[in-house]
Design a protein around this motif. Structure first.
Motif, PDB file in Angstrom:
ATOM      1  N   VAL A 137      26.238 -62.756  77.138  1.00  0.00           N
ATOM      2  CA  VAL A 137      26.256 -61.894  75.954  1.00  0.00           C
ATOM      3  C   VAL A 137      26.010 -60.465  76.433  1.00  0.00           C
ATOM      4  O   VAL A 137      24.908 -60.122  76.859  1.00  0.00           O
ATOM      5  CB  VAL A 137      25.174 -62.302  74.939  1.00  0.00           C
ATOM      6  CG1 VAL A 137      25.181 -61.354  73.747  1.00  0.00           C
ATOM      7  CG2 VAL A 137      25.385 -63.742  74.477  1.00  0.00           C
ATOM      8  N   HIS A 138      27.055 -59.640  76.377  1.00  0.00           N
ATOM      9  CA  HIS A 138      26.948 -58.249  76.838  1.00  0.00           C
ATOM     10  C   HIS A 138      26.781 -57.356  75.618  1.00  0.00           C
ATOM     11  O   HIS A 138      27.617 -57.347  74.707  1.00  0.00           O
ATOM     12  CB  HIS A 138      28.210 -57.860  77.614  1.00  0.00           C
ATOM     13  CG  HIS A 138      28.192 -56.446  78.104  1.00  0.00           C
ATOM     14  ND1 HIS A 138      29.346 -55.736  78.371  1.00  0.00           N
ATOM     15  CD2 HIS A 138      27.159 -55.601  78.369  1.00  0.00           C
ATOM     16  CE1 HIS A 138      29.015 -54.525  78.790  1.00  0.00           C
ATOM     17  NE2 HIS A 138      27.707 -54.421  78.795  1.00  0.00           N
ATOM     18  N   LEU A 139      25.688 -56.597  75.600  1.00  0.00           N
ATOM     19  CA  LEU A 139      25.394 -55.695  74.491  1.00  0.00           C
ATOM     20  C   LEU A 139      25.359 -54.268  75.034  1.00  0.00           C
ATOM     21  O   LEU A 139      24.305 -53.761  75.441  1.00  0.00           O
ATOM     22  CB  LEU A 139      24.051 -56.072  73.852  1.00  0.00           C
ATOM     23  CG  LEU A 139      23.994 -57.497  73.299  1.00  0.00           C
ATOM     24  CD1 LEU A 139      22.561 -57.884  72.975  1.00  0.00           C
ATOM     25  CD2 LEU A 139      24.887 -57.637  72.068  1.00  0.00           C
ATOM     26  N   PRO A 140      26.523 -53.616  75.091  1.00  0.00           N
ATOM     27  CA  PRO A 140      26.566 -52.256  75.653  1.00  0.00           C
ATOM     28  C   PRO A 140      25.830 -51.257  74.771  1.00  0.00           C
ATOM     29  O   PRO A 140      25.761 -51.406  73.546  1.00  0.00           O
ATOM     30  CB  PRO A 140      28.076 -51.951  75.707  1.00  0.00           C
ATOM     31  CG  PRO A 140      28.693 -52.864  74.695  1.00  0.00           C
ATOM     32  CD  PRO A 140      27.844 -54.093  74.644  1.00  0.00           C
ATOM     33  N   HIS A 141      25.275 -50.260  75.436  1.00  0.00           N
ATOM     34  CA  HIS A 141      24.563 -49.212  74.711  1.00  0.00           C
ATOM     35  C   HIS A 141      25.566 -48.301  74.008  1.00  0.00           C
ATOM     36  O   HIS A 141      26.463 -47.745  74.643  1.00  0.00           O
ATOM     37  CB  HIS A 141      23.714 -48.385  75.674  1.00  0.00           C
ATOM     38  CG  HIS A 141      23.055 -47.206  75.024  1.00  0.00           C
ATOM     39  ND1 HIS A 141      22.215 -47.332  73.944  1.00  0.00           N
ATOM     40  CD2 HIS A 141      23.121 -45.875  75.300  1.00  0.00           C
ATOM     41  CE1 HIS A 141      21.783 -46.140  73.587  1.00  0.00           C
ATOM     42  NE2 HIS A 141      22.324 -45.232  74.383  1.00  0.00           N
ATOM     43  N   ARG A 142      25.434 -48.192  72.717  1.00  0.00           N
ATOM     44  CA  ARG A 142      26.253 -47.280  71.930  1.00  0.00           C
ATOM     45  C   ARG A 142      25.335 -46.510  70.992  1.00  0.00           C
ATOM     46  O   ARG A 142      24.457 -47.115  70.362  1.00  0.00           O
ATOM     47  CB  ARG A 142      27.328 -48.032  71.131  1.00  0.00           C
ATOM     48  CG  ARG A 142      28.430 -48.633  71.990  1.00  0.00           C
ATOM     49  CD  ARG A 142      29.572 -49.128  71.123  1.00  0.00           C
ATOM     50  NE  ARG A 142      29.180 -50.285  70.336  1.00  0.00           N
ATOM     51  CZ  ARG A 142      29.380 -51.553  70.718  1.00  0.00           C
ATOM     52  NH1 ARG A 142      29.958 -51.813  71.874  1.00  0.00           N
ATOM     53  NH2 ARG A 142      28.991 -52.544  69.948  1.00  0.00           N
ATOM     54  N   VAL A 143      25.541 -45.230  70.894  1.00  0.00           N
ATOM     55  CA  VAL A 143      24.679 -44.396  70.058  1.00  0.00           C
ATOM     56  C   VAL A 143      24.700 -44.913  68.620  1.00  0.00           C
ATOM     57  O   VAL A 143      25.763 -45.123  68.032  1.00  0.00           O
ATOM     58  CB  VAL A 143      25.132 -42.922  70.100  1.00  0.00           C
ATOM     59  CG1 VAL A 143      24.288 -42.079  69.141  1.00  0.00           C
ATOM     60  CG2 VAL A 143      25.023 -42.378  71.521  1.00  0.00           C
ATOM     61  N   GLY A 144      23.517 -45.188  68.093  1.00  0.00           N
ATOM     62  CA  GLY A 144      23.399 -45.641  66.714  1.00  0.00           C
ATOM     63  C   GLY A 144      23.503 -47.135  66.516  1.00  0.00           C
ATOM     64  O   GLY A 144      23.274 -47.615  65.401  1.00  0.00           O
ATOM     65  N   ARG A 150      17.284 -51.202  70.839  1.00  0.00           N
ATOM     66  CA  ARG A 150      17.053 -50.034  71.695  1.00  0.00           C
ATOM     67  C   ARG A 150      15.561 -49.705  71.793  1.00  0.00           C
ATOM     68  O   ARG A 150      15.041 -49.359  72.859  1.00  0.00           O
ATOM     69  CB  ARG A 150      17.810 -48.822  71.141  1.00  0.00           C
ATOM     70  CG  ARG A 150      19.293 -49.027  70.955  1.00  0.00           C
ATOM     71  CD  ARG A 150      20.079 -48.574  72.166  1.00  0.00           C
ATOM     72  NE  ARG A 150      19.963 -49.403  73.334  1.00  0.00           N
ATOM     73  CZ  ARG A 150      20.701 -50.498  73.564  1.00  0.00           C
ATOM     74  NH1 ARG A 150      21.587 -50.897  72.694  1.00  0.00           N
ATOM     75  NH2 ARG A 150      20.549 -51.175  74.674  1.00  0.00           N
ATOM     76  N   SER A 151      14.847 -49.816  70.660  1.00  0.00           N
ATOM     77  CA  SER A 151      13.415 -49.522  70.666  1.00  0.00           C
ATOM     78  C   SER A 151      12.661 -50.524  71.536  1.00  0.00           C
ATOM     79  O   SER A 151      11.752 -50.154  72.290  1.00  0.00           O
ATOM     80  CB  SER A 151      12.861 -49.559  69.237  1.00  0.00           C
ATOM     81  OG  SER A 151      13.454 -48.548  68.445  1.00  0.00           O
ATOM     82  N   ALA A 152      13.035 -51.816  71.433  1.00  0.00           N
ATOM     83  CA  ALA A 152      12.377 -52.839  72.250  1.00  0.00           C
ATOM     84  C   ALA A 152      12.625 -52.596  73.733  1.00  0.00           C
ATOM     85  O   ALA A 152      11.721 -52.751  74.567  1.00  0.00           O
ATOM     86  CB  ALA A 152      12.871 -54.228  71.851  1.00  0.00           C
ATOM     87  N   ILE A 153      13.841 -52.182  74.077  1.00  0.00           N
ATOM     88  CA  ILE A 153      14.169 -51.886  75.474  1.00  0.00           C
ATOM     89  C   ILE A 153      13.333 -50.704  75.982  1.00  0.00           C
ATOM     90  O   ILE A 153      12.782 -50.745  77.090  1.00  0.00           O
ATOM     91  CB  ILE A 153      15.679 -51.595  75.622  1.00  0.00           C
ATOM     92  CG1 ILE A 153      16.480 -52.894  75.440  1.00  0.00           C
ATOM     93  CG2 ILE A 153      15.981 -50.950  76.968  1.00  0.00           C
ATOM     94  CD1 ILE A 153      17.983 -52.677  75.374  1.00  0.00           C
ATOM     95  N   ASP A 154      13.216 -49.660  75.180  1.00  0.00           N
ATOM     96  CA  ASP A 154      12.430 -48.495  75.582  1.00  0.00           C
ATOM     97  C   ASP A 154      10.962 -48.871  75.804  1.00  0.00           C
ATOM     98  O   ASP A 154      10.335 -48.457  76.792  1.00  0.00           O
ATOM     99  CB  ASP A 154      12.533 -47.388  74.534  1.00  0.00           C
ATOM    100  CG  ASP A 154      13.918 -46.762  74.471  1.00  0.00           C
ATOM    101  OD1 ASP A 154      14.685 -46.935  75.442  1.00  0.00           O
ATOM    102  OD2 ASP A 154      14.232 -46.130  73.452  1.00  0.00           O
ATOM    103  N   LEU A 155      10.409 -49.654  74.883  1.00  0.00           N
ATOM    104  CA  LEU A 155       9.006 -50.057  75.012  1.00  0.00           C
ATOM    105  C   LEU A 155       8.790 -50.925  76.248  1.00  0.00           C
ATOM    106  O   LEU A 155       7.818 -50.743  76.989  1.00  0.00           O
ATOM    107  CB  LEU A 155       8.572 -50.815  73.751  1.00  0.00           C
ATOM    108  CG  LEU A 155       8.334 -49.979  72.496  1.00  0.00           C
ATOM    109  CD1 LEU A 155       8.147 -50.886  71.292  1.00  0.00           C
ATOM    110  CD2 LEU A 155       7.116 -49.083  72.681  1.00  0.00           C
ATOM    111  N   LEU A 156       9.711 -51.859  76.481  1.00  0.00           N
ATOM    112  CA  LEU A 156       9.578 -52.732  77.644  1.00  0.00           C
ATOM    113  C   LEU A 156       9.661 -51.943  78.946  1.00  0.00           C
ATOM    114  O   LEU A 156       8.902 -52.196  79.888  1.00  0.00           O
ATOM    115  CB  LEU A 156      10.666 -53.807  77.617  1.00  0.00           C
ATOM    116  CG  LEU A 156      10.299 -55.130  76.967  1.00  0.00           C
ATOM    117  CD1 LEU A 156      11.536 -55.998  76.790  1.00  0.00           C
ATOM    118  CD2 LEU A 156       9.259 -55.870  77.800  1.00  0.00           C
ATOM    119  N   GLY A 157      10.600 -51.015  78.999  1.00  0.00           N
ATOM    120  CA  GLY A 157      10.740 -50.213  80.204  1.00  0.00           C
ATOM    121  C   GLY A 157       9.458 -49.477  80.548  1.00  0.00           C
ATOM    122  O   GLY A 157       9.045 -49.416  81.712  1.00  0.00           O
TER     123      GLY A 157
END
Length: 325
Positions: A137-144, A150-157
């Motif tokens: 399952v590929h979920l590419p980053h797209r604005v919006g 995106r928030s979960a990814i930022d927090l995890l990083g």
């Protein structure tokens, strides 16, 4: 509970794990097939993902997330390097990448920075929603797009990179949240899957919510149709055409799947479990369970991997007893 929550809870065992990977220059690493689900999030730079079995390679960029829900083996590599069959065979095992790349960059300086992790799954309890997920399952980053993901990814990083006080509690919780958000994102983007269509249909989705909210209730087709607000024929037709089995057939399957999960995850007696899943007696549950799983509840409990409450790693009930548990 809702269907997605129950589908995840039925298969999840132990605690998820994650590592922050940083590399520079030319690199190629292999991740072996895994009895669970794997994921990668690109925090900086990019890479290529090459699935085992000859699937099409994926080019991943900053902010992209990938879920491998069936634990498929794969290779991650520098996107600038030509990867042929020989290079694939020589790919460094992921577990040995630190030893093999002595010039591993200092934390925070790598050209490519990724979050890589795994979820432990009990595949004997696979809900069809989880079984339907594709190999990759590929979920590419797209604005919006998918702001919660995106928030979960930022927090995890930040949590994995900085290791602030409390990270040992925060990271596993954020990893569980990440799994939910990745599945939600897949459902939002998949226009051909069965279960996105099931949960997108108001009648079938409402019926499933009712059954999952109270599986022990004395459901009948008439009672469920009244709960949903449609006629019994309408409910039966729409439910069976989308889910693939009639409402009461699904309910029976789900009750037994829930019983199996409780046998795996709790010390509850068979009498208590029977009451929780809507069977009038432990004998009735045992008979139905044996017919569905080909094993008595007691034998199933003894042989099924169970989470270690201290370390989050699975072991059978026999192993727990041998260790004094």
């Amino acid at each position: 509970m809702d269907v997605v929550s129950d589908a995840i809870a039925a298969v999840r065992i132990g605690r998820p794990s994650s590592n922050r990977m940083e590399v520079s220059g030319s690199w190629c690493t292999r991740l072996a097939p895994y009895d669970g689900a794997g994921f990668h999030v690109v925090l900086k730079g990019g890479c290529r993902l090459l699935p085992d079995g000859g699937g099409p390679p994926l080019l991943l960029g900053t902010g992209d997330a990938v879920l491998l829900p069936h634990g498929a083996g794969h290779v991650l590599a520098d996107p600038r390097t030509d990867i042929d069959a020989t290079a694939l065979r020589r790919a460094v095992p992921f577990e040995r990448r630190q030893e093999t790349y002595p010039d591993h960059p200092a934390a925070g300086t790598g050209e490519v920075q990724m979050l890589c992790g795994k979820y432990r799954l009990d595949r004997t309890q696979m809900h069809p929603l989880m079984a339907e997920l594709p190999e990759v399952v590929h979920l590419p980053h797209r604005v919006g797009s998918h702001p919660a993901l995106r928030s979960a990814i930022d927090l995890l990083g930040r949590e994995v990179g900085e290791r602030q006080p409390g990270a040992c509690v925060a990271v596993p919780s954020l990893l569980d949240l990440l799994l939910v958000y990745m599945i939600r994102a897949w459902m939002a983007e998949d226009s051909t899957g069965t279960w996105p269509a099931v949960l997108g249909d108001p009648v079938t989705a409402a019926a499933l919510r009712a059954l999952h909210s109270d599986p022990a209730a004395p459901w009948t087709n008439d009672r469920l149709a009244t709960e949903v607000g449609v006629s019994r024929p309408t409910l039966a037709r729409r439910f069976a055409s989308l889910v693939g089995r009639p409402p009461m057939g699904y309910l029976t399957w789900w009750r037994l799947t829930l019983a199996a999960t409780l046998l795996r995850d709790t010390p509850d007696s068979l009498t208590a479990i029977a009451r929780r899943v809507g069977y009038g007696s432990p004998y009735a549950l045992s008979h139905a369970f044996t017919r569905e799983f080909g094993s008595t509840p007691g034998r199933y409990r003894a042989a099924t991997p169970r989470p270690d409450p201290e370390h989050g790693t699975p072991g059978t009930a026999e192993e727990s007893r041998a260790a004094g548990g």
